[in-house]
Enzyme design. Structure first.
Site, PDB file in Angstrom:
ATOM      1  N   TYR A 286      60.639  -8.482 -15.125  1.00  0.00           N
ATOM      2  CA  TYR A 286      59.351  -8.254 -15.101  1.00  0.00           C
ATOM      3  C   TYR A 286      59.400  -6.423 -14.653  1.00  0.00           C
ATOM      4  CZ  TYR A 286      54.436  -7.579 -13.311  1.00  0.00           C
ATOM      5  OH  TYR A 286      53.388  -7.158 -13.093  1.00  0.00           O
TER       6      TYR A 286
ATOM      7  N   ASP B   5      65.203  -0.628 -14.231  1.00  0.00           N
ATOM      8  CA  ASP B   5      63.982  -0.779 -13.773  1.00  0.00           C
ATOM      9  C   ASP B   5      64.509  -1.107 -12.208  1.00  0.00           C
ATOM     10  OD1 ASP B   5      61.116  -2.684 -13.780  1.00  0.00           O
ATOM     11  OD2 ASP B   5      61.824  -1.538 -12.295  1.00  0.00           O
TER      12      ASP B   5
ATOM     13  N   LYS C 149      58.048   0.933  -4.842  1.00  0.00           N
ATOM     14  CA  LYS C 149      57.895  -0.011  -3.633  1.00  0.00           C
ATOM     15  C   LYS C 149      58.533   1.055  -2.274  1.00  0.00           C
ATOM     16  CE  LYS C 149      58.486  -4.016  -6.318  1.00  0.00           C
ATOM     17  NZ  LYS C 149      57.464  -5.089  -5.786  1.00  0.00           N
TER      18      LYS C 149
HETATM   19  P1  KE4 Z   1      53.524  -2.554  -9.618  1.00  0.00           P
HETATM   20  O1  KE4 Z   1      52.882  -2.273 -10.643  1.00  0.00           O
HETATM   21  O2  KE4 Z   1      53.421  -4.052  -9.024  1.00  0.00           O
HETATM   22  O3  KE4 Z   1      53.735  -1.762  -8.300  1.00  0.00           O
HETATM   23  O4  KE4 Z   1      55.308  -2.935 -10.236  1.00  0.00           O
HETATM   24  C1  KE4 Z   1      55.605  -3.592 -11.055  1.00  0.00           C
HETATM   25  C2  KE4 Z   1      57.062  -3.925 -11.111  1.00  0.00           C
HETATM   26  C3  KE4 Z   1      57.928  -3.241 -11.804  1.00  0.00           C
HETATM   27  N1  KE4 Z   1      59.351  -3.660 -11.913  1.00  0.00           N
HETATM   28  C4  KE4 Z   1      59.588  -4.320 -11.029  1.00  0.00           C
HETATM   29  C5  KE4 Z   1      61.311  -4.679 -11.037  1.00  0.00           C
HETATM   30  C6  KE4 Z   1      58.895  -4.977  -9.949  1.00  0.00           C
HETATM   31  O5  KE4 Z   1      59.257  -6.149  -9.238  1.00  0.00           O
HETATM   32  C7  KE4 Z   1      57.471  -4.815 -10.027  1.00  0.00           C
HETATM   33  C8  KE4 Z   1      56.567  -5.476  -9.262  1.00  0.00           C
HETATM   34  N2  KE4 Z   1      57.003  -6.671  -8.490  1.00  0.00           N
HETATM   35  C9  KE4 Z   1      56.253  -7.742  -8.045  1.00  0.00           C
HETATM   36  C10 KE4 Z   1      56.878  -8.862  -7.271  1.00  0.00           C
HETATM   37  N3  KE4 Z   1      57.730  -9.316  -8.243  1.00  0.00           N
HETATM   38  C11 KE4 Z   1      54.958  -7.280  -7.154  1.00  0.00           C
HETATM   39  C12 KE4 Z   1      54.070  -8.029  -6.376  1.00  0.00           C
HETATM   40  C13 KE4 Z   1      52.936  -8.492  -7.240  1.00  0.00           C
HETATM   41  O6  KE4 Z   1      52.949  -8.585  -8.574  1.00  0.00           O
HETATM   42  O7  KE4 Z   1      51.961  -8.515  -6.502  1.00  0.00           O
END
Ligand code: KE4
Length: 431
Positions: free
Chosen positions: A143, A238, A271
């Site tokens: 993701y 990523d 993060k």
């Molecule tokens: P954000 O747009 O949520 O800040 O980041 C997206 C993203 C991009 N790349 C990776 C590897 C990620 O894990 C994420 C976001 N991770 C999720 C948890 N699996 C955030 C939690 C959520 O969606 O509320």
């Protein structure tokens, strides 16, 4: 006693879709009532009923120091006095980027944004603009945020391109996104053989935290690097989740130890670099990054990008994780957690496998560690859900979905780990 969480959830659902501002928080995968958090400190969260939990989500990765680290709070409180946002450049943005460049030697330039989604979306646009090519490769189970071009699931066969995973994404938008099976060398070779000169970028989570915890094998990662080089595609790691979480220099540092000279062309970060505030980044080599506006033809922008309060939080965090022994201690406690869980599962006779790197871990109700999405999704979801709730009732807050990773912070003590394992012994016995 009335359940304040349920009361708040009912109220939230009346005005916010699903009662949450991000789907995974709704506990849909595991059932039950999400906990509305009132405060956090160190390794702990407290919910609306005043119940304390040992927190293994850490805001999905950012809270590597634990909640409310005094030096981070001090930096943020200081920054707030000078203003919340200017919409103009600041020295602290330079300081934060210089710190990132120091820790991630594959980077020559970085652009700061507000979320991992924004960073991933911008990196893809930049890769396409810099190469003049339309196609991107991603992997099932990874993701990269919810940008349209990345909300794709595997097509029916290799030749066909991905299909949208979300309503509202027209097929044309994902026609250039090819979704392959993670760790599948044959598919990787075939994809480059067939589309090589059309591929702008291959984007991958080096350790896939969005299918709980699956490592790209070293031969697989080596082949991703070689094929991108051979065909002139950009290798984009990523590291939104793994960056500054699995090691000080991110997962790429681990692969560089195994593959001499290994480095990606671009890296996406988030993060931890925001320390809990909205801040993410993407970066790469100068020649590519200088294609970005205002220098080059690839547009990218953001009102709050490089926000002075967020950069203060991120900079304080990045400085504190560089303390000698920080990652050794974090990795040791995280490994003790997964080894302990494994031992308790064995004692309970429950098929179970677990893994960790640095302060990130994953576990599966599977006898062997899975190597791709299909294998992860074959794990026993009902058993996972019972375990999740068993732990929640015993004051341990794990990720509310079997495809999510877990996180340990520097604030988790050996006593917290021991208490977690005691809860696990009791919860596993009920399975
Ligand atoms: P954000 O747009 O949520 O800040 O980041 C997206 C993203 C991009 N790349 C990776 C590897 C990620 O894990 C994420 C976001 N991770 C999720 C948890 N699996 C955030 C939690 C959520 O969606 O509320």
């Amino acid at each position: 006693m009335s359940d304040r969480n349920q009361t708040l959830f009912d109220r939230a659902k009346a005005v916010i879709p699903g009662g949450v501002n991000s789907p995974v928080r709704a506990f849909k995968a595991v059932g039950g009532t999400p906990r509305f958090i009132t405060r956090a400190h160190g390794a702990y969260l407290w919910d609306a009923n005043g119940q304390r939990y040992i927190d293994y989500i850490g805001s999905w990765g950012p809270m590597i120091l634990g909640h409310g680290h005094p030096q981070v709070l001090q930096a943020v409180q200081q920054a707030i006095q000078d203003g919340l946002s200017y919409g103009a450049p600041t020295e602290r943005e330079i300081e934060l980027v210089e710190e990132i460049l120091k820790l991630v030697p594959s980077l020559e330039m970085v652009r700061l944004v507000n979320s991992g989604t924004e960073a991933g979306m911008s990196a893809i646009r930049l890769a396409r603009g810099a190469t003049g090519r339309p196609k991107i490769i991603k992997f099932e189970g990874c993701y990269h945020g919810h940008a349209d071009a990345l909300l794709v699931k595997a097509g029916s066969g290799l030749a066909t391109f991905g299909h949208p995973t979300s309503a509202g994404v027209p097929p044309e938008v994902v026609q250039h996104t090819l979704v392959l099976e993670y760790n599948n060398l044959e598919q990787l070779e075939a994809a480059f053989a067939e589309h090589g000169d059309q591929i702008a970028a291959l984007m991958i989570e080096p350790i896939a935290g969005n299918m709980n915890f699956v490592r790209a094998s070293v031969p697989f990662m080596r082949r991703c690097r070689e094929l991108c080089t051979q065909h002139g595609a950009l290798l984009v790691l990523d590291e939104v989740m793994t960056g500054f979480r699995v090691a000080l220099g991110g997962a790429q540092r681990l692969y560089a130890q195994a593959i001499p000279g290994f480095e990606p062309d671009m890296t996406v970060l988030g993060k931890v670099i925001g320390g809990g505030m909205p801040l993410a980044a993407f970066g790469g080599k100068r020649a590519v990054m200088e294609q970005l506006a205002p220098l080059g033809p690839v547009y990218q922008a953001g009102t709050l990008s490089g926000n002075p309060v967020a950069t203060a939080c991120g900079l304080a965090t990045l400085r504190l994780i560089q303390q000698p022994g920080f990652f050794d201690g974090l990795a040791q406690r995280t490994r003790a957690l997964v080894d302990g869980l494994q031992a308790e599962a064995r004692r309970a006779g429950v098929p179970f496998s677990a893994d960790s790197e640095g302060g990130m871990f994953g576990f599966f109700f599977l006898p062997e560690l899975p190597r791709n999405y299909a294998q992860v999704m074959a794990s026993d979801a009902a058993r996972f859900n019972r375990f999740f709730h068993g732990m929640l009732q015993r004051g341990v807050y794990l990720a509310p979905a079997l495809y999510e990773a877990g996180f340990v912070s520097a604030a988790h003590t050996d006593a917290d780990i021991a208490a977690t394992l005691e809860a696990a012994r009791s919860a596993l016995a009920t399975l």
